[in-house]
Design a protein around this motif. Structure first.
Motif, short mmCIF file in Angstrom:
data_model
loop_
_atom_site.label_atom_id
_atom_site.label_comp_id
_atom_site.label_asym_id
_atom_site.label_seq_id
_atom_site.Cartn_x
_atom_site.Cartn_y
_atom_site.Cartn_z
N HIS A 307 5.20 64.05 -27.53
CA HIS A 307 5.65 63.40 -28.88
C HIS A 307 6.08 62.06 -28.78
O HIS A 307 7.04 61.80 -27.86
N PRO A 308 5.86 61.19 -29.82
CA PRO A 308 6.42 60.00 -29.91
C PRO A 308 7.96 59.97 -29.45
O PRO A 308 8.56 59.06 -28.79
N ARG A 309 8.70 60.68 -30.23
CA ARG A 309 10.17 60.95 -30.04
C ARG A 309 10.53 61.39 -28.63
O ARG A 309 11.55 60.85 -28.17
N TYR A 310 9.51 62.18 -28.06
CA TYR A 310 9.90 62.70 -26.70
C TYR A 310 9.76 61.53 -25.57
O TYR A 310 10.41 61.73 -24.32
N VAL A 311 9.19 60.58 -25.73
CA VAL A 311 8.89 59.22 -25.02
C VAL A 311 9.68 58.05 -25.60
O VAL A 311 9.33 56.90 -25.10
N LEU A 312 10.44 58.27 -26.43
CA LEU A 312 11.34 57.04 -27.03
C LEU A 312 12.11 56.38 -25.92
O LEU A 312 12.19 55.26 -26.02
N PHE A 313 12.44 57.01 -24.72
CA PHE A 313 13.11 56.30 -23.68
C PHE A 313 12.25 55.17 -22.98
O PHE A 313 12.98 54.42 -22.30
N ALA A 314 10.94 55.35 -23.11
CA ALA A 314 10.23 54.34 -22.53
C ALA A 314 10.30 53.21 -23.45
O ALA A 314 9.72 51.90 -22.86
N VAL A 315 10.69 53.10 -24.71
CA VAL A 315 10.64 52.01 -25.62
C VAL A 315 11.36 50.88 -25.33
O VAL A 315 10.92 49.64 -25.20
#
Length: 473
Positions: A307-315
């Motif tokens: 989910h996009p929020r679950y990979v937010l740490f890559a942003v």
């Protein structure tokens, strides 16, 4: 343009030391803080935030029982949120404040990391891009762990750079602790670790290291120690997975193609174009930014975790890559123009996310409706039972209404017979639920209510439905 690689500084080159340059990372941090506090209290809290606030206020005994059944993966976040949830401020500000502070710290860390790797301009551009990125600002204003996870991901990456530059027992221990903290805040964020290990193990990504093996070995040891510290959480999470992320679906290529737009909206082309140029200059940073998303997507083909929020740490690492790309442009007016263009393009998304009903649920209006229309003797019923936790952050009407869902002191919801007895002499019941549809039509409490009272108009507040059931007089 200049294409000189920047990654050798990762291992040996010293970051700029001028005092003026040292303080530039404060600028993106200030922009992030301004973005975080801008309209912070305007959007209503929604169901996920309601859970955060209510769980953070639970007595420790009740909290322990709750975590034994659900949400153990967020235990650390709930503990960190407790002192903020107790503040005598509006709930929107109190429980969202940790996320704003984490967003500010992440912007500072991105700028400092960019400065260390590629110089002061790269750090400044990267930090500003991150502070302006819509998805980062969106979760900076949410009472969930995602902004904190991003900040810890930046910290772990900073410590990795230090470990590869000057291996030492102290920085090794700090890096291991940061990885453990990352996992305790969100297990899926550990997808960053393979990207880190690639940086440590592949000579093409960590050149030139004076004495590479100690850093390689220590990074592996640190990750191993962090893994051991995460074993209890992994055991608990494995038993709760079906209840925790049952709603996730296998993503297709369309979802992956939508990721740039999810991150930056109308500014996606600008951000990702700068990141592509940055990848030429900094392949290790490209691995940090891209591999976690790719792994999440690949794993999801077998077991959905994306989910996009679950990979937010890559942003923040994506912003770091884009900042390095902008710093590679010879003409300094170009990065300034790109930053201005990016700010203009993302402004509509930034403004939209701060509207009163910008969240998936408008729990504040729901509570206000109940408060205005409730009468003495009214009852409330939640179908399913967990919906009380989903909506009751705005507590006044729920504190006054007698809850029919669960008998006082009972561990679970009432049975149909118990609810039927409790409905004797009751004229009005407020039902709070999702759309009933076929999923909840067979719920025994709903069937009992349906057999006793007559429904009125259903009003919706995002995914939350409110219906007044009354006697058919």
């Amino acid at each position: 343009m200049t294409g000189a690689p920047v990654l050798p500084r990762l291992a040996g080159a010293r970051a700029p030391t001028r005092d003026a340059g040292r303080w530039w990372p404060v600028v993106p941090a200030a922009v992030a803080a301004a973005a975080g506090f801008w309209g912070l209290s305007v959007p209503s809290l929604w169901r996920d935030e309601s859970v955060s606030a209510l769980v953070a206020r639970m007595p420790f005994g009740e909290l322990r029982r709750f975590l034994a059944d659900l949400d153990a993966v967020h235990a650390l976040y709930y503990l960190l949120l407790r002192p903020f949830a107790a503040l005598p401020w509006t709930p929107e500000i109190a429980v969202r404040l940790p996320s704003v502070l984490a967003f500010t710290a992440a912007a500072l860390g991105v700028a400092a990391l960019g400065r260390r790797l590629a110089g002061t301009p790269a750090g400044l551009y990267a930090g500003l891009l991150y502070a302006l990125t819509p998805i980062a600002a969106r979760y900076a204003q949410e009472a969930r762990s995602y902004a904190l996870v991003s900040a810890v991901a930046v910290l772990a990456t900073w410590l990795l750079v230090k470990l590869l530059d000057r291996p030492g027992a102290g920085v090794c221990a700090a890096y291991g602790a940061s990885v453990a903290l990352l996992g305790w805040l969100h297990l899926y964020a550990l997808l960053l670790v393979p990207a880190h290990l690639l940086t440590a193990w592949l000579p093409a990504l960590r050149r030139p290291l004076t004495n590479p093996m100690p850093a390689v070995v220590r990074s592996a040891v640190a990750v191993g120690a962090a893994g051991a510290a995460l074993v209890p959480l992994l055991v608990l999470a494995a038993g709760q997975r079906d209840a925790q992320v049952f709603w996730l679906r296998t993503p297709g290529w369309a979802e992956l193609a939508a990721f740039p737009g999810d991150v930056a909206g109308a500014g996606a082309v600008v951000l990702f174009a700068a990141a592509v140029w940055g990848a030429v200059r900094a392949p290790a940073v490209a691995v940090w930014a891209v591999l976690p998303v790719a792994l999440s997507f690949a794993i999801s083909q077998v077991q959905p975790v994306y989910h996009p929020r679950y990979v937010l740490f890559a942003v923040p690492l994506l912003a770091l890559l884009a900042g390095i790309g902008l710093a590679g442009v010879r003409w300094r007016a170009v990065p300034v123009a790109v930053l201005v263009l990016f700010a203009v393009l993302v402004f509509p998304a930034q403004a939209a996310m701060r509207q009163p009903a910008a969240r998936p649920d408008d729990l504040r209006t729901l509570a206000a409706t109940l408060a205005a229309e409730e009468r003495p003797g009214d009852r409330v019923l939640f179908v399913p039972q967990r919906f009380r936790l989903f909506v009751a952050v705005y507590g006044a009407p729920y504190d006054r209404l007698t809850d029919l869902t669960r008998a006082p002191g009972a561990p679970g919801p009432r049975t149909a017979a118990e609810l039927d007895a409790a409905l004797k002499g009751v004229d009005r019941v407020w039902l709070i639920s999702p759309r009933i549809g076929t999923k909840y039509a067979d719920d025994e409490r709903y069937r009992t209510l349906k057999g006793t009272l007559v429904p009125g108009q259903t009003r919706t507040y995002g995914s939350i439905h409110l219906t007044l059931w009354s006697r058919n007089n």
